[in-house]
Enzyme design. Structure first.
Site, PDB file in Angstrom:
ATOM      1  N   SER A   1       6.181  15.935 -13.173  1.00 10.18           N
ATOM      2  CA  SER A   1       5.062  15.048 -12.899  1.00 10.18           C
ATOM      3  C   SER A   1       3.985  15.227 -13.974  1.00 10.18           C
ATOM      4  O   SER A   1       4.262  15.083 -15.154  1.00 10.18           O
ATOM      5  CB  SER A   1       4.531  15.318 -11.497  1.00 10.18           C
ATOM      6  OG  SER A   1       3.901  14.198 -10.957  1.00 10.18           O
TER       7      SER A   1
ATOM      8  N   LYS B   1     -14.473  -1.394  -1.471  1.00  9.66           N
ATOM      9  CA  LYS B   1     -15.172  -0.111  -1.540  1.00  9.66           C
ATOM     10  C   LYS B   1     -14.631   0.892  -0.528  1.00  9.66           C
ATOM     11  O   LYS B   1     -14.716   2.106  -0.732  1.00  9.66           O
ATOM     12  CB  LYS B   1     -16.678  -0.317  -1.301  1.00  9.66           C
ATOM     13  CG  LYS B   1     -17.523   0.892  -1.648  1.00  9.66           C
ATOM     14  CD  LYS B   1     -17.388   1.235  -3.127  1.00  9.66           C
ATOM     15  CE  LYS B   1     -18.243   2.430  -3.507  1.00  9.66           C
ATOM     16  NZ  LYS B   1     -18.045   2.814  -4.920  1.00  9.66           N
TER      17      LYS B   1
END
Length: 290
Positions: free
Chosen positions: A119, A171
């Protein structure tokens, strides 16, 4: 109540660990630094250096400082990057990757997968001139994940509700207080897709792989070193010594002398690695980005 206990047990375990061990670790470190005497065991004639990337990648400041220090050291002709990390957050992984790319443009870098190079840590070392790996190392996991809890049923049962004031439709995307809306899910999926493409294209460019064949080598699978070599993710399967020998040859030095870390630097690295591993295991953490 048992459910709540299970939910918060990892958090309490981390806090307990910090309360029980952190102060003692800091005290021992201070004592060690005071009585270590001459902190430097470095040879003035050193021409090769090692950089260690261990544990979850969450903060890049220390390793970036080390990379820049070695980059500016004209006496150092080659670098061995030793990696044993499961990955970490997106931004610091990218920063380290670009710093290694810049370093490798000035002096050869050989990456060595000591245990796990997956990763974000794979991205971090992908621009090395050569990548070596221990036969038992885990390589790859080229993918991106974003996870979030949905505790709305729990909060409803215990009588907790949320009040929100916001500006901007997205948001609140990723909140754990309610199920995500379809629009929020699509927005987050787009963000993950873009991050994945950045990751895969960087690997394809560095390793000279075909981006169109990314489903073979970049489907988030983890490979043992031998299979990773067949796929082109690494160059050689071997020992730490073989990686050091390769670094010595690429650097072109006739008399290899390795820059040894000072005692307090070794102590800091050991404490950081052990502390990171213990907290990570206690919390049952799952990487949120890379």
């Amino acid at each position: 109540m048992q459910f709540l206990k299970n939910l918060f047990t990892p958090i309490l375990a981390v806090l307990g660990f910090i309360n029980k061990y952190f102060k003692s670790m800091i005290f021992l470190l201070i004592v060690f630094l005071i009585f270590s005497g001459d902190k430097s065991t470095q040879s003035p004639n050193a021409n090769l250096a090692t950089i260690n990337l261990t544990g979850a990648i969450m903060d890049d400041s220390q390793i970036l400082e080390k990379i820049k220090e070695i980059e500016n050291n004209g006496a150092i002709k080659g670098v061995l990057l030793i990696i044993d990390s499961p990955g970490g957050a997106l931004s610091p992984s990218v920063e380290i990757s670009q710093a290694i790319k810049a370093l490798n443009a000035k002096k050869p870098v050989v990456a060595y997968a000591k245990g796990t190079m997956a990763s974000g840590s794979y991205l971090s070392g992908v621009w090395a001139s050569k990548i070596y790996a221990n036969p038992g190392s885990f390589i790859g996991s080229i993918g991106v994940i974003m996870q979030g809890l949905d505790v709305s049923n729990l909060t409803e049962k215990i009588g907790i509700s949320e009040q929100v004031v916001k500006a901007g439709e997205f948001k609140e995307a990723g909140t754990m207080m309610r199920p995500w809306s379809e629009a929020e899910r699509e927005s987050l999926q787009s963000l993950v897709n873009q991050s994945y493409e950045l990751f895969a294209r960087e690997v394809a460019s560095a390793r000279k792989l075909k981006f169109d064949e990314r489903e073979v080598w970049a489907n988030a699978r983890v490979f043992l070193s031998a299979q990773a070599k067949k796929l082109g993710l690494i160059d050689e399967v071997g020992s730490l010594q073989s990686a050091k020998t390769a670094c010595e040859k690429l650097s072109g030095v006739s008399n290899p002398i390795w820059l040894e870390p000072s005692p307090y630097e070794k102590m800091l690295n050991k404490l950081a690695t052990q502390g990171s591993a213990m907290i990570y295991n206690l919390a049952g953490a799952r990487l949120m980005a890379f």
